[in-house]
Design an enzyme around this catalytic site. Structure first.
Site, mmCIF file in Angstrom:
data_model
loop_
_atom_site.group_PDB
_atom_site.id
_atom_site.type_symbol
_atom_site.label_atom_id
_atom_site.label_comp_id
_atom_site.label_asym_id
_atom_site.label_seq_id
_atom_site.Cartn_x
_atom_site.Cartn_y
_atom_site.Cartn_z
ATOM 1 C CG ASP A 103 -16.367 2.224 7.434
ATOM 2 O OD1 ASP A 103 -17.296 2.103 7.055
ATOM 3 O OD2 ASP A 103 -15.222 2.525 6.720
ATOM 4 C CE LYS B 125 -3.915 2.036 2.460
ATOM 5 N NZ LYS B 125 -4.809 1.818 4.092
ATOM 6 N N GLY C 209 -16.739 -4.890 2.811
ATOM 7 C CA GLY C 209 -15.352 -4.198 2.052
ATOM 8 C C GLY C 209 -13.948 -4.973 2.590
ATOM 9 C CG PHE D 177 -3.717 -11.688 -0.505
ATOM 10 C CD1 PHE D 177 -3.826 -11.259 -1.242
ATOM 11 C CD2 PHE D 177 -3.742 -12.604 -0.780
ATOM 12 C CE1 PHE D 177 -5.214 -10.777 -2.161
ATOM 13 C CE2 PHE D 177 -4.504 -12.838 -1.755
ATOM 14 C CZ PHE D 177 -5.147 -11.745 -2.405
#
Length: 566
Positions: A418, A282, A422, A378
């Protein structure tokens, strides 16, 4: 009273129930009949997508009211990408199939017809000059209370009438809120009196600036030192050297956002044998003066909380009293400097050619540009795109989520705040059991072939070393006006639970989000086998959990009930 010519009313008659963005996408509008060439609108495929191609139509007032509109009376104005916000498509970290495709869903306020917005500041709304401008607008009204509109062209005759802003609800699809929420606050937790509390050392990150409450004029330098400390560096590393092409295998870009770029790769095991082979990079630009992807770059003070929280939640993997593998593993953080490496640029361009990127080309970055690079393990596909074998798998995935949140509550007073689908990653595993420690008790769960990882702590709240880190959402009205999915009801439910005090620890917010996840497991997630007895049996179990979930005060309370703990 403001009057509009009959010609203009006729123009609006057919699409009076549509906003200007819908008209741009509708080929049957009057604009299309007038052969006005529209800009191409790209369907978004990215992890964090926004409406970067939004525009609005300006209609000039004809010289003669009875003359029909002509092509010269209309023009296309490209709307500023930095003010354009949308709900994104669901995250998709890897996989062999195509990325999830979503409809464009702009998050802006629709300005009343006949009114033009500018960014000028004024001290009092009643003292602002008000004018009329005959336009159809699609603009974003800045939420800052210190800013108000200044309108031009024709002065309104009556300035004594009250002018009020209308904040309509916004209908969205579920997903990540793209707008940057850089209101992270770090405050010292103390039991002293109110006077001492006001004087405590703290900093507020808002509007891309560091606002200091007491004696911290050198804090920006300290933030840089702290970031370097977490990177185990004394100075920034050359970008090209730190991430040379021969050190990375099978590299590809898998996503993007306003924050930066995301690449997936494998470490060359001969170079770094102790590193995780399958990682996600990232890459986040820092401290530059150039506006990137429509936003100002993050500062050291804004990236530091993300680094700290990610590392602390990852450290729960080895904690003795409360441990879990349910939070994303961060392998390394690096601070690098210099231009984007050529091999990353080629991968960026390949992604742009195949899927279409909404981000600025990385060639914009110069020799002195700084980047934070987070190397994360990952962890699979997001829950919205993962396909479960049956509801038995999803039921045990829910148990993993509940226990991970419970461990976080006990160790760091953690609230995710949150937890949409996703932000829950799932991958297949050959391990039969998931092991964790909760209040010094060892627990073993059946995996049923899936492993769950929670990511993204942008809105999270934690307590670390007597300091509370949280994101102050009290002034983000747009987030609480959204409708269209249960997700946006959850934000309002959180605000009510916290009484808009986002520093307070209220683990009930984790329960509110768990109720959301359970609803999605029943209604939205994908299953391969839905006609089996096992599937029907566990659907009933999930429904039972749905009926009682809101009776719990925390994920810890829920875990005690599910696993018969004291």
């Amino acid at each position: 009273m403001l009057s509009i010519s009959k010609t203009k009313m006729d123009f609006l008659e057919e699409g009076r129930w549509k906003d200007p963005f819908d008209e741009l996408l509708d080929s049957r509008t009057k604009l299309s009949k007038m052969n006005i060439v529209k800009q191409n609108v790209r369907v978004t495929y990215n992890i964090d997508s926004s409406v970067e191609n939004s525009s609005y139509i300006e209609i000039k007032e004809p010289n003669h009211k009875n003359e029909p509109l002509t092509l010269e009376d209309c023009s296309i104005k490209v709307y500023c990408p930095s003010d354009s916000i949308s709900t994104p498509c669901d995250k998709r970290l890897g996989g062999t199939t195509g990325l999830f495709e979503t409809d464009l869903s702009p998050i802006t306020r629709l300005k009343l017809e006949g009114v033009e917005d500018s960014r000028d500041k004024c001290a009092d709304t009643n003292e602002a000059d008000l004018y009329v401008n005959v336009e159809i607008l699609f603009q974003n009204i800045n939420s800052s209370p210190k800013k108000c509109s200044n309108f031009g062209k024709k002065r309104l005759s009556n300035l004594n009438k009250m002018v009020t802003a209308v904040h309509p609800s916004i209908s969205l699809n579920p997903g990540k809120w793209r707008k940057s929420l850089n209101n992270f606050i770090r405050s010292k937790i103390t039991e002293t009196n109110f006077t001492k509390k006001v004087e405590r050392r703290s900093s507020i990150c808002q509007d891309r600036k560091s606002l200091v409450l007491k004696g911290e004029h050198k804090f920006e330098n300290k933030y840089e030192e702290d970031v370097l400390k977490y990177c185990h560096q004394c100075t920034p590393l050359p970008f090209n050297t730190a991430y040379e092409q021969h050190k990375l295998l099978n590299t590809k870009k898998i996503g993007e956002g306003a924050y930066g770029e995301v690449f997936r790769c494998s470490r060359n095991q001969e170079v770094l044998k102790d590193h995780i082979s399958d990682i996600v990079l990232k890459i986040i630009p820092l401290e530059g003066s150039t506006v990137i992807n429509g936003e100002k770059q993050k500062t050291f003070s804004q990236i530091l909380p993300e680094i700290i929280i990610t590392k602390k939640m990852c450290s729960l993997r080895t904690s003795k009293t409360n441990s879990t593998n349910g939070f994303v593993s961060i392998q390394k953080v690096s601070l690098v400097k210099g231009r984007y490496p050529p091999h990353f640029i080629k991968l960026w361009e390949k992604y742009d050619n195949e899927k279409g990127s909404e981000n600025d080309h990385p060639e914009l970055f110069g020799d002195n540009q700084l980047f934070a690079v987070l190397e994360l393990k990952f962890a699979g596909s997001d829950m919205a795109n993962f396909k479960f074998l049956n509801s038995e798998q999803s039921y045990y995935a829910l148990q993993q989520i509940i226990l991970a949140l419970a461990v976080g509550e006990e160790e760091y007073q953690f609230e995710h705040r949150d937890l949409h689908l996703g932000n829950i990653l799932i991958e297949y595993t050959n391990k039969k059991h998931i092991v964790c420690t909760f209040k010094s008790s060892n627990l073993t769960l059946l995996s049923k072939g899936v492993n769950v990882t929670i990511i993204d702590y942008t809105l999270s709240r934690v307590t670390i070393n007597d300091c509370c880190y949280f994101n102050d959402l009290s002034r983000d009205e747009e987030l609480f006006q959204a409708t269209g999915d249960y997700q946006y009801d959850v934000y309002r439910m959180m605000r009510n639970e916290l009484k808009n005090n986002w520093s307070s620890f209220s683990p009930k917010t984790n329960i509110i989000w768990l109720s959301y996840v359970i609803v999605k497991v029943l209604d939205s997630v994908k299953y391969k086998s839905i006609n089996t007895k096992v599937h029907r049996m566990y659907i009933d179990k999930i429904k039972e959990l749905k009926n009682i979930i809101m009776t719990f005060e925390s994920a810890s309370h829920c875990a005690n009930y599910l696993f018969n703990l004291n």
